[in-house]
Design a protein around this motif. Sequence first.
Motif, PDB file in Angstrom:
ATOM      1  N   TYR A  72      15.324  -7.498  -4.111  1.00  0.00           N
ATOM      2  CA  TYR A  72      14.099  -8.062  -3.663  1.00  0.00           C
ATOM      3  C   TYR A  72      13.130  -6.666  -3.367  1.00  0.00           C
ATOM      4  O   TYR A  72      13.467  -5.958  -2.505  1.00  0.00           O
ATOM      5  N   ASN A  73      11.910  -6.765  -4.016  1.00  0.00           N
ATOM      6  CA  ASN A  73      11.132  -5.707  -4.128  1.00  0.00           C
ATOM      7  C   ASN A  73       9.605  -6.268  -3.299  1.00  0.00           C
ATOM      8  O   ASN A  73       9.480  -7.451  -3.329  1.00  0.00           O
ATOM      9  N   PHE A  74       9.506  -5.473  -2.280  1.00  0.00           N
ATOM     10  CA  PHE A  74       8.181  -5.295  -1.557  1.00  0.00           C
ATOM     11  C   PHE A  74       7.173  -4.542  -1.986  1.00  0.00           C
ATOM     12  O   PHE A  74       7.359  -3.287  -2.048  1.00  0.00           O
ATOM     13  N   GLU A  75       6.006  -4.807  -2.460  1.00  0.00           N
ATOM     14  CA  GLU A  75       4.921  -4.206  -2.750  1.00  0.00           C
ATOM     15  C   GLU A  75       3.955  -4.018  -1.532  1.00  0.00           C
ATOM     16  O   GLU A  75       3.827  -4.789  -0.508  1.00  0.00           O
ATOM     17  N   PHE A  76       3.672  -2.663  -1.583  1.00  0.00           N
ATOM     18  CA  PHE A  76       2.574  -2.254  -0.486  1.00  0.00           C
ATOM     19  C   PHE A  76       1.538  -1.139  -0.828  1.00  0.00           C
ATOM     20  O   PHE A  76       1.765  -0.615  -1.849  1.00  0.00           O
ATOM     21  N   SER A  77       0.745  -0.920  -0.061  1.00  0.00           N
ATOM     22  CA  SER A  77      -0.510   0.019  -0.489  1.00  0.00           C
ATOM     23  C   SER A  77      -0.097   1.460  -0.054  1.00  0.00           C
ATOM     24  O   SER A  77       1.074   1.796   0.661  1.00  0.00           O
ATOM     25  N   ASP A  78      -0.836   2.254  -0.320  1.00  0.00           N
ATOM     26  CA  ASP A  78      -0.545   3.734  -0.119  1.00  0.00           C
ATOM     27  C   ASP A  78      -0.563   4.025   1.285  1.00  0.00           C
ATOM     28  O   ASP A  78       0.501   4.875   1.599  1.00  0.00           O
ATOM     29  N   TYR A  79      -1.111   3.308   2.293  1.00  0.00           N
ATOM     30  CA  TYR A  79      -1.104   3.562   3.630  1.00  0.00           C
ATOM     31  C   TYR A  79      -0.177   2.415   4.133  1.00  0.00           C
ATOM     32  O   TYR A  79      -0.478   2.186   5.447  1.00  0.00           O
ATOM     33  N   CYS A  80       0.469   1.633   3.536  1.00  0.00           N
ATOM     34  CA  CYS A  80       1.300   0.597   4.086  1.00  0.00           C
ATOM     35  C   CYS A  80       0.613  -0.423   5.030  1.00  0.00           C
ATOM     36  O   CYS A  80       1.120  -0.490   6.121  1.00  0.00           O
ATOM     37  N   ASP A  81      -0.564  -0.816   4.770  1.00  0.00           N
ATOM     38  CA  ASP A  81      -1.352  -1.868   5.425  1.00  0.00           C
ATOM     39  C   ASP A  81      -0.840  -3.406   5.250  1.00  0.00           C
ATOM     40  O   ASP A  81      -1.282  -4.230   5.959  1.00  0.00           O
ATOM     41  N   TYR A  82       0.147  -3.432   4.238  1.00  0.00           N
ATOM     42  CA  TYR A  82       0.782  -4.764   3.952  1.00  0.00           C
ATOM     43  C   TYR A  82       2.064  -4.661   3.410  1.00  0.00           C
ATOM     44  O   TYR A  82       2.133  -3.803   2.494  1.00  0.00           O
TER      45      TYR A  82
END
Length: 1499
Positions: free
Chosen positions: A345-355
């Motif tokens: 399972y893959n989790f997508e996140f932003s550069d600064y891991c805000d979500y």
Amino acid sequence: MSENYPRVIEVDARNENNNNNNNIFKNVINKIRIVNIFKSKKDPSEDVGYGNDGTIKKEDYQIAICQDGKFAVTFDTANLRVKILENTDHRQPRFNKKKEVDSSNQNESNGSVEIDKTIAYFKINDDFSINKYYKTTYKPLPFKETHGVGSSNSDDITKENISKKDDKFRWSFDISNMYKKNDTEYFILVSISRVKIDEDMKGTKEKNIKVTKLDYKREYLSSKKFKCSSPSDDCELDVKNNKFYETHDTAVDIQSVPKSENFNAPDDNILEKTDEIKKGISIYRLDFIKNKEIEVNYVLKAVTCYHSDVISGICKFIDSGEVDKDKSCDTQQRRFIILNFRGIYNFEFSDYCDYFDLNEKFEYPQSVRYELDNWFTRTDDDCDDCGDCMGRLISCIYNKYFLVTQYKNNVQSLEVYNLAKMELETTAKRVENKNKFVKNYYSNIFSVNRLQLCFTRGISIVKLYYMENGLQIASKRFDEIKKIHLLEFIDSDEKLLILGECPKGVMISLVWDLYNTGKVEISRLDNCPITRLARTSGNILLIEDNGKVSSVLKKVEENLKLKKVDYKMITNNKCHIDFKPVNDTEPWVLSNCERKFYCLYHNKEGTQTNTLQLIVGRSTVQIWHQIQDDSKNKDVLPNKGEPFLEYIWTNRIPVNQESEKTRLQIEEFTYDDLDNFCLKVYWHIKENNGVLKKKEKIIKQKDINEKFHAVRHACKALEHLNKRYKSKRLANNYTRVHKYEEMVGYIRHIVWRFAKHEPENFKLLDVRHNVMKSLILSDCNHLIKFILFGDEETVENSKENEVKEVVIRHIPRIKLWPGKKFLMDDDLDFDERNDGIEDNEKIIPENNMELAIYHCKGRELKDTIVIAYFLEYYTRHATDYAGWMCTVSKAIPLLFKYNYDDYARKLFYKECFADQDHFSALDPNEIIPEEYRERRNHNIKFRAFRPIIELRTDKYELYYKILNPLVDFKNKMIKRYENFDNNLGKSPLALRVVPLPSFTVNDIPRKKEKYNLKKNLLNIFLFLFIPRWYQIGRGDVKKLSPFSRMILYENNDDIYDNPATEAVVDFRWRETRNFFFLLFLRFLIFAICFTLVSWAYMDHTTIINQNFLLTLIIIFYYLAIYQLITEALQFHYRGFKKYFGEIFNIFDIVSITLSVAIMTIILNDFQFSDGFESVKETDTNLTVWISFSVFLLWIEFIFYLRLIPAIDIYIYYVIIIFKAIFPFFLFMSIAIFAFAHTMFILLRNPTNIKIKDTTFSGNATNDSTNETFHIELKSDFDPKSIDNPFSSFYEALMAAYFWIGGDWVQRDEFSYWAVDLFTWIASIILVYVLLNMLIAFMTGVYEKAEIKGRQTSLRLRANHIADYEALHHINFWEPEPEPKNIYYFGQSKNFEEWYNTRKNQGSIYKEFEEKSTFTKHIFKESDYDKISIWKYDENDIMKEIEKITIIKNDLNNNIDYFIKKFSDLKNENDNDINNDEINNIINRIKDFENIQIKNILID
């Protein structure tokens, strides 16, 4: 989900999604969610203070380390304490040791084994919320000290509780690298997962239950921020000492918050909540403030928790390892994944891991899926204690790699998947001996570095593979170890650490020095449980039962230091000064040069003197060995009493810079009582800017003792000397040339001995330092042949297909050791030939195969045999694995560029191009696409397809739901069509791999683009209305793929008579064909517009409306401009010669320009009111030109039909036949021209030549009156008018041409002997000779065209493919990259037929060695090898004993045979022979049987 903890968090506008496949709907959804955030009135955050507490359970510490090895996390799974540590013993790889490493990235070890630098410490609750923070210096009391030693009550409670939870749940956690927000702010991610074993680590096969495909819900993880007290509140700053010191000694309760569905109120009494424990995953983002001026570098600011309770599994942060220069992050974090029974399972996140967004699921490789379903799946009849797959999945993971093993037919394939890209990285084959069976089998252990894969099944054998091509580098058995637990590359990947158990059960460590000495150092390693280790990138940490973290590498180093011994050379003796130096050690130095001589060893025993000299010359350091004895004949002395070379080192200074000013200078020379010397020299070299730079070299005793160093320096010395030889530094002096050849012979002998006696170590040396490159540049062809093929006997035996073990000393590769350059600045300069021809393309070799071809360019074939050696060596091994051809696939274009077509022809006839089996352990039916497996495949020849290397994802599930029914319908229709009235069975298919890795992969830079609605609309406009431009220029051909470059250089159809080549063309033609079909469609519309407009002009009617005519005219001119621009771009890219060298391009440009010119003339009569109705009369000349234009358009239309496979071959038949008969047709035209000229002169004005009076007479009857008339007609031929066919030269030429058809007009009109004579001669020459020759010649040409038609078709398709590759491509989604390997299949009989016609071709180099000009050289042992400082005697003795043992066994067999034969003869004796004589013979034979091996050795 409670309103206090909204599931969606605000996304920073600066952080754009990196996924290129985002669509407009997802952007809209994100915007809606952002708006919802502002509607939430409550801030999902909480203040948490610092505190301490007691240890209420028995500690259970575990450890994990981040991917770059700089930070680690420890987790007490019993008390839920999380500690973040900075690795003070971080081992950062230093591949280029000459460059300084940034101190900010290289942590200095504090010299202690313990890792105790804590940067964050906190405790979590059962619901994953933060309970409290601890001071970084806080050390909780052990459990036994908290509850008292021997407290049985608490122990029983703890054990009971732990056992209950372990049956249902287990923990998994991981830590990411540290990332940078700005100069002072950093963050680290820590993930913790409570895994419910029955749900997420086991499968179920329950009856009557329908399983849905989507087993999870795409969602954002809920978030909550836990603020820690600021340093000013909880800590005071000691400015004087630049330290933080903490003031809290008591626990601070967190603020009371209402319980929620996801986050429970904190409670230390965890034991009472066992029944409420749920599975889940939490990701903690720890925000830090860094101040370099303060000793405590990182100060924790806050922790944000992202949580979900719908999924659990093995959590893993995956880093691509690539630095994104456009972003402020030090390293681009690629993925966070969860692995459990159902998938990844893959989790997508932003550069600064805000979500964090759970948005995708990847399937396991097929073999792993089979294993999980069969081994870890419960059925209704199974018991509850079915095994789980957690340990199996963990054993498959290392850093960003996932290992899949498969076993079939004594071959174990190792497939390494890159979890950052979710695709197959490499495949290696592990072949087992069929005659040996392994009794013990442990779990698979592997390690991966930047270039290599190390693998073991847990037994004592370790195998090393190259990641680039999957070839085996080395295999070594460690008898000291029984079971291997861990493998890890250390010391910048130059050593391998092995942890395991010895036969006595004691944990030991082995350090295998792979590339410097080849030796193995062993030490005991106590108190090192394998389950408490964390490893990555050359860093290994251990956590003990009390939570203490230590460096395993530091422990191993300390243990090995106690076993270090000093180096020692040979017999200890004092330095002797009085000795005779060796002269002329640098024959290329023409002038007098100062040299320094040192005696390293001098020993005199009786009359024999043993001397070892060290000589420092102008650019070399040499050691010579000499044995002298005046009392003996020189012939019995080693090397006849002459000195021989033992060691040589060169500074590799360019030839044009070597002088007295840049010579070697001795800075220091030391020599101790143990015969250990240290020589420090320096010299100056001129940089590109003209400034002299000082360089230094230290040569120590260990450099001489270790064969690795000596052989590497010897190979570089061969290159150094050959550069001077090629540069005429020897002045063609016989004495100097002889001395040079003698030195080269000594150096080659040093290399040969090492390659012969230690082949595995030589292969490792070549992998690390690429010594093969030096041998190529030094023209050591015979030595290269030995390294590749061994002794001549081995080569001959291999040709006879005898079963004999092949010794591998060299493997091909393209990727270099990190920090290394393939070529030095002067490697390609010393052998330049001044032939006055400049290469339009700058070629820089990138591998040994390319270097060999480039180094031999311009030479005769007999001087390029090294190319044949490499080609034969690689192709011979490529039948087992295609990775052997990785350098050949890159170098094939150079074979054609430098006109070595003969090598290329023999190369494409090798067995590996038809007998290259696929290297996967999967069954071929699982690899061949389903649409072809279900067909009968009667008419298929070779069909290529893209192998599936990506892990299957559910991201495009909707796309497949729409597409799959259409594909299934198509396959069913084809299947029904083939099955209709067809009684033949299915043709057997053979699966093959094109043995040319990366053959279609180009180096054209590709920009990463986001395909949104705006971009796709622009692409549609460009696709429809704008001609394609070329993305590279004519001078950038080297950026094309090797396949396309080969097509541009080659001039030989033989390479297309090859299954692999045909498969490559078939694979690339599909996309190319679509582009040219669109060009064909545009031309068809263009031709239709011209035809309709010209028809309206000639018809003068209003059948076609004038408005429609105007539309046709506009479309015509647009398409004309489009096609003319396309032709102009082709002309600019391909050049004048290549563009007009194809007849198709000529017809393209002529048909378009002529049609445009005619259309422009026609438009002079066009009226907007009535079109062409006002035209009164059609111009006859214009009509003629219209007919010519239509004719050319039809020709162009026929040429475009070459895109259709069933028609193209006939077009090529015509072209082949025309090209073949053109010289003959030209000769025949000249003969016709000669007769026409002759008759023109004879009959142009025949004043004195008699004209034949031709009279025709007959009777005619009038039907109405029955009257009969006699009619007589007489010809009225005027020789001075146009009646005479020879009145003009043009008419004479046409008349002479029609003689071929039997039209002899001159004999009908003229009566003259000269006319009859020339007519008779012409009939013999033109009709009987040339015409019949043409008929016979056409028959042979057609047969040749039948053979070459298929090859010509493939060749012209390949040219289109090469042209299309250079064009700018317009895509509407992210295009798939070109595959590294191309799979193809065909009917088995086609492969057999092709191979049977080309077998017995022999070795590629066979013809060249059979020439009289070739001199063979056989390496053999020298008489001075026994007294050399390099000892290989042990191996030699064992080999000799083995040979003698074989001889002795054969002798015993023969003795038994003869004894039995004479015994039978004695029993059958009829007194013809004396029995006593027979007994004597038998006794004499038995005497031989009593001979022992030791007696033979003594004799």
